[in-house]
Every structure is written in structure tokens, then in C-alpha cells.
Motif scaffolding. Structure first.
Motif: not given
Length: 371
Positions: A183-194, A196-198
Motif C-alpha cells: 500500500c503506497t501513500l503518495y503525499y505532498h503532491l506538487t503540480f509541475e505541468k500537464g 505531472c506531479f512531484f
């Protein structure tokens, strides 16, 4: 055949089928679907996950017809993990008062929905609202593979619908892989473009107990998202993209008819912000519409309220549908644009959530189409 994991016998006793109890359940003379009460049979091959199947064609709305083997297995694995913790759990629990069946029902108060196939987002929103209406907590877990590219994650519009917001985690979502049992938590998502996120990632093994999950999650600290941007280079790329691929678009036609040239629009138009993913409308398009219908009508020294600006902002953007984010979440994008215009000296703040035009947004050159 339509597949299910739970069934009942003539006495009303419920069975959740596993490889461990298949032989025991086979001793039952008759088994029935808990939702539609139609007869079911046991399907327990060497390869496939053991399950029940309706004996005859039926219109049961809650049988997992079309569910992939991975979806069925995911429900099984998640259920077994909760059982390992000693937490009361049931798969495919039916709620007659709302006519819904949950993938996982735990602790008699929480519903977990695992979603691998793309379905209409509004359907997931409605399902969530139905569960909430009877006092249940709801959690959605994404099962689709996450595309990764040069240190970024790329999320489809459907996958972005799973994004939630939290003070400590920021924008985030949960993902489960049947193959790796992670189970993976993707957090602190930061939009870059299109698309795509960091993002930061925390992988949590289904072999670990719940208390170890909680310990790992407790170490996450709040942080503000930030990406160093070359605004001039971004503008150049956007202009190149529209000139090459969008030259016949409605937006480009609108510019032409109004006598504007894309490259010479005010430099404050065409900028991506961290919240851009909250709307479908490209940045250069909504910012141009704001300029043409709002800012261009103001003179230096004129004032306006935040409310009037956000009203206009909502008219020029089309927000993305999400399961959990507030209907007003996209207003953060409008406020980020205001903050940028303040930093660039276009606006200044005055009391009572009002702003004053310090300077007019001007063209980068005086050249315009000659009419």
C-alpha cells in the motif's frame, strides 16, 4: 457468471470463502447471494481466487461481474490483513437502506472501496455520499498502475479524482498493488505541468502490523509545496505548443479575431501554479479570459474585492471532479494568481479583502494584428 465472495446458507449463516475454508463450505447443501437471494455455487480452481457464482443469469446489481482477477484478489488481501490485526472485517457487505454493497466493511463503521477500473467519477462521488448519509467513514484506494517519468508521477484525470487534502499530508492519495502487496501513500503532491506531479512516497507492506503503519505515518511532517520556475521559459514553451498543436483551437481563433498575437500577451498571462491541476482549463486560457473580461476594464488606482474577482474566476475555469476535495478547492488557484500579481507589483492589498491596481498589465510589444 457473476462472482461474489460472501454467501449465506438456509439458516442465514454468512460465509466468506477462502482457500482455507472451501472444503468446509462445500458441505452446505444450499448457498444464496446475500444481496439478491439467488442460489450460488462454489468456484474454486487451481489458479483463480475462490469465489461464489450465481447458478443462473441474474440481474443482481452487486455481483462482481467484469471485475478482474486482480480486483477480486485485492479485496481478499485487504480483508486478510485486517483479520491479521484482529479487526472485524467483511467483504461485499450489503447496505439495504442505501442499496449499496461495499468492497470492504471494517469495524462496523468504515467502508473501503478499491477501484482498479475507470468508472464515471460522479458515480464514485454519489456512492461516497450514500455511505456518508448513514454515518459511515469512507476510504478510496486506487488500484491502477501509476505512471512514473523522470522523478515525477503522471496521473490521468480519473486518478486525480482520488486526491484528498490534509494539513500534514498536503494533497495525497492511497494506492494498492496486488502484485507486490504494498500500500503506497503518495503525499505532498506538487503540480509541475500537464498531468505531472512531484510527490513523496511511503510504501507500507501488508506484512507489517497496523501499529507499525501508524508509527511510520506519524513521522510525516507538514511542509509547503514549492517548485522553482523559470516563468519566461514556461511562457515560451506554452506559446510554441499552441502555435504548433493548437493553432486551430477555439482559443487561438479567439485571439486572432480580437487582434491579439499569442507571444505578445502580457507576461502575467500563461503561468502555471501549484493548484493548476484543480481545473481543466489551461492556465493561458483562463488567465487571458480574466484579463480580457476583468483586469482590462480596470484603470490604475481602481479597486475591487476578492469576492468579485473570484466570481469572475469561476466563470472562466472548469474545475476537475474529485471524490473528496471541497467544491471550492479550485478557488485556491484564483487566490494564488492574486498573490502572484501582488508580488509582481500589478496589485496591492487594501483593507477588507480588497485590491488596488498599481499598474496595468501591458503587452510585451506594441505589435498587434493589423485590421
Amino acid at each position: 457468471m457473476m462472482n461474489i465472495f460472501t454467501a449465506r446458507n438456509d439458516s442465514g449463516e454468512t460465509f466468506t470463502i477462502t482457500k482455507m475454508n472451501v472444503e468446509r463450505i462445500k458441505q452446505e447443501e444450499k448457498l444464496y447471494c446475500k444481496s439478491c437471494a439467488s442460489p450460488v455455487m462454489i468456484k474454486a480452481g487451481v489458479i483463480k481466487v475462490p469465489h461464489f457464482a450465481h447458478e443462473k443469469a441474474t440481474k443482481c446489481a452487486f455481483a462482481s461481474e467484469g471485475e478482474s482477477e486482480e480486483h477480486l484478489l485485492a479485496k481478499r488481501q485487504i480483508m486478510e490483513w485486517f483479520c491479521y490485526q484482529g479487526i472485524p472485517v467483511e467483504v461485499e457487505h450489503y447496505f439495504p437502506e442505501i442499496n449499496r454493497q461495499a468492497d470492504i466493511f471494517m469495524n462496523n463503521k468504515r467502508v473501503i472501496e478499491f477501484q482498479r477500473s475507470s468508472v464515471p467519477i460522479n458515480e464514485m462521488i454519489q456512492r461516497t455520499m450514500d455511505y456518508l448519509s448513514i454515518g459511515l467513514e469512507v476510504h478510496w484506494i486506487l488500484g491502477q498502475k501509476i505512471k512514473k517519468e523522470k522523478g515525477r508521477i503522471c496521473l490521468s484525470a480519473f486518478q486525480q479524482a482520488f486526491i484528498d487534502s490534509d494539513y500534514k499530508l498536503g494533497y495525497h492519495f492511497w494506492h494498492y498493488s496486488v502484485e507486490s502487496k504494498l500500500c503506497t501513500l503518495y503525499y505532498h503532491l506538487t503540480f509541475e505541468k500537464g498531468n505531472c506531479f512531484f510527490a513523496s512516497e511511503m510504501k507500507l507492506s501488508m506484512k507489517l502490523p497496523l501499529n507499525e503503519w501508524k508509527q511510520k505515518l506519524s513521522r510525516i511532517i507538514h511542509r509547503s509545496a514549492y517548485i522553482k520556475r523559470d516563468r519566461e521559459l514556461e511562457r515560451q514553451k506554452i506559446c510554441f505548443y499552441y502555435a504548433k498543436f493548437k493553432k486551430h483551437s477555439t482559443f487561438m481563433q479567439k485571439l486572432y479575431n480580437a487582434g491579439y498575437y499569442l507571444h505578445y500577451l502580457p507576461k502575467e498571462i500563461g503561468l502555471d501554479f501549484e493548484e493548476q491541476f484543480l481545473v481543466k482549463t489551461p492556465a493561458i486560457e483562463w488567465q487571458f479570459d480574466l484579463w480580457e473580461h476583468f483586469f482590462k476594464r480596470l484603470e490604475k488606482g481602481d479597486t475591487f474585492s476578492e469576492h468579485s474577482f473570484l466570481e469572475e474566476f469561476q466563470l472562466v475555469v472548469n474545475q476537475i471532479p474529485t471524490i473528496w476535495l471541497s467544491p471550492n478547492e479550485h478557488l485556491k488557484l484564483g487566490k494564488s494568481y492574486l498573490a502572484y500579481l501582488i508580488r509582481e507589483g500589478v496589485l496591492s492589498t487594501i483593507p477588507e479583502n480588497r485590491y488596488r491596481m498599481k499598474r496595468i498589465m501591458t503587452f510585451t510589444t506594441t505589435r498587434m494584428k493589423q485590421l
